[in-house]
Design a protein around this motif. Sequence first.
Motif, short mmCIF file in Angstrom:
data_model
loop_
_atom_site.label_atom_id
_atom_site.label_comp_id
_atom_site.label_asym_id
_atom_site.label_seq_id
_atom_site.Cartn_x
_atom_site.Cartn_y
_atom_site.Cartn_z
N UNK A 286 0.87 -1.18 0.00
CA UNK A 286 0.00 0.00 0.00
C UNK A 286 0.90 1.23 0.00
N UNK A 287 0.71 2.11 -0.94
CA UNK A 287 1.56 3.30 -0.97
C UNK A 287 1.36 4.14 0.28
N UNK A 288 0.11 4.29 0.70
CA UNK A 288 -0.22 4.95 1.96
C UNK A 288 -1.26 4.08 2.65
N UNK A 289 -1.06 3.80 3.93
CA UNK A 289 -2.02 2.99 4.68
C UNK A 289 -2.07 3.45 6.13
N UNK A 290 -3.29 3.57 6.65
CA UNK A 290 -3.48 3.88 8.07
C UNK A 290 -4.35 2.80 8.68
N UNK A 291 -3.83 2.20 9.76
CA UNK A 291 -4.51 1.09 10.42
C UNK A 291 -3.87 -0.22 10.02
N UNK A 292 -4.52 -1.32 10.44
CA UNK A 292 -4.03 -2.64 10.09
C UNK A 292 -3.66 -3.49 11.28
N UNK A 356 -5.10 2.86 1.31
CA UNK A 356 -5.95 2.01 2.14
C UNK A 356 -6.13 2.63 3.52
N UNK A 357 -7.39 2.59 3.99
CA UNK A 357 -7.72 3.07 5.33
C UNK A 357 -8.37 1.95 6.11
N UNK A 358 -7.85 1.68 7.31
CA UNK A 358 -8.48 0.76 8.24
C UNK A 358 -8.73 1.40 9.60
N UNK A 384 -8.28 2.13 -4.29
CA UNK A 384 -8.60 2.65 -2.97
C UNK A 384 -9.41 1.59 -2.23
N UNK A 385 -9.02 1.31 -1.00
CA UNK A 385 -9.77 0.38 -0.16
C UNK A 385 -10.01 1.03 1.20
N UNK A 386 -11.29 1.10 1.56
CA UNK A 386 -11.68 1.57 2.89
C UNK A 386 -12.28 0.37 3.60
N UNK A 387 -11.66 -0.01 4.71
CA UNK A 387 -12.05 -1.26 5.36
C UNK A 387 -12.10 -1.06 6.86
#
Length: 626
Positions: A286-292, A356-358, A384-387
Amino acid sequence: MEFPSLWSSRHRVFFLLALALTQATLLGMSSDKGPAVSSGLAQFDGPAELPRVSMKSSLADSPAPGKTWKLKSGDDFQGTLNRAACGDTIALSAGAVFTGNFTLPAKNCDDNHWIVVRTDAPDAALPPEGTRLTPCFSGVDSLAGRPALNCSSTKAITARLMAVRAGPLTLASGANHYRIGPGLEITRPVGTGINYALIGKEANVPADHIIVDRVWVHGTAQDETTRGIFLSGVAYAAVVDSFFSDFHCAAGIGACTDSQAIAGGTGTLPQGIWKIENNFLEAAAENVMFGGNSRNSVTPADITIRHNHLFKPLTWMPRPPQPGYVGAPDRVPSGCRRFDPNGGGQCPFVVKNLFELKNAQRVLFEGNILENAWAGFTQHGQSILIEGANTSFSATYSNVSVVDVTIRYNRISHTHSGFGITDPSGPNAVPNLPVARVSVHDDIFDDVSEAYANADETGGWALELLDCPRCEAMRDISINHITEILSNEKTFLVVGTTPDNPIRNFTYTHNIATAVPDMAVQGTGPKAPCAFDGHSNVDRITRCVSPYTFTANALIGASNAWPKGNFFPRDLKDVKFINHREGSGGNYHLSGESPCKRISNDGKDLGADVDAVERETTGVISSTRD
């Protein structure tokens, strides 16, 4: 346009109170209000609240009126960091290399006394604020597989910080008011194992007021480098005008699995008020990801991500074999056999999504360009994935994992799937926290194509909506005025939940999208999902989403087996774009003869406001913003 809420007035009051308390916690972390500017309370874009606070990041906002320490190669950088006082500048000699794992210590600094670490090259030799620093300034005139750098000069004026296994920059507990850059190259040596963060932080400790400005942060071509910068536990941070490249983990090797240029949103420490603006951001997973992380307890809030170029080199895609293909060396005999169809002894990098946002709250994602994502590594190559994320807390809005997300004026190209908004069950079937209040509008998705399947057999889609039957229902999702052009092999909508727990308050209006009749609405998810209970597209949407508004859309290639009030052009030619280029890089302005002009309920053209998209993305690839 009005977006009615399904929340009771009591729920809304409690929710806004929780948001206000979260914000108050972040604002109270420093001895003053921090280098941030309030955008006012309760400003909304459709159903989503916009960030209330934005980080200020200019040189004028981080004054360093104290002493300047000038260091040349061989000088004691760590010792100077320890001795420097708040307000000092450490100027590293242009072209010099400083090798080590350097710790930025905690000092009692404030908004008027920052510590700046930068090159000693004069400001006139650097790109001005608002212009991206590229590898040109480190003497590199091109990077294979990436967009042209167009160097006007390759004189090396950056100072290089080189890691020794870890680092090279680590934020100590309580580190605050550091400006990293301008004019630094931050990297690692070849062949020294996994590097987990080039700019990182000691575990389980806080930091605040960190600015990364005009630096080149990069791994190496084949080594596993997990992250460029890790923001979990950091409050008040900005990453601006910088270049991040070569962050990747290899399939089938071991401990390194997911990689990001910028990551955060995990853990139990205060975090948020982040700005990510005008950067080149490259990473495999993921180029940018918050959460996980499955045990988050703090959700970062007030995140602004604007005018960035999120990119994955196609030279990383193993299927079909790419010219100049690059993977990680197979260090385990035959360890990559099932991953490397080229038989070249290289392990492909694990590729997932672009953004991606978690775990995030009040996010503005605006004016970005996203390119290249393919399937094959547990994901489906979504832009884009919002989860929703799983936590140990109950599924209540006081601990929402993803809420108030605005995605607007972006251009997305060359992906296997469009975008997803999902809330599947977490580990051990524990319900995730809900996803709520998402506004997607005036975005262009083109070349969503089987060309990026990477041998994935499950196919791709334009939009995925997936909710778990035991979760708090996803709600208040608006998709309005987007243009999304798919190859004919693609499913228009994949949706999954149960009829007794439908997605709440879904709006899909004024869009232009490819929706061929036999690839329309398909089901996924738990047993007996709603989409399998009805035979027509209308039946499936009605069972999966309640209430919904699905009207005034141009569904290219579709039959009329859709909710009433939509339009059904036969093909791209019938829409009469200025130049659709078969859905790859076209000019999606509507010609004067287009039947889609000015027929929206709001009086606008159907599809994205192309002028607004072009205005917001101007200079994103060339790296210069006015």
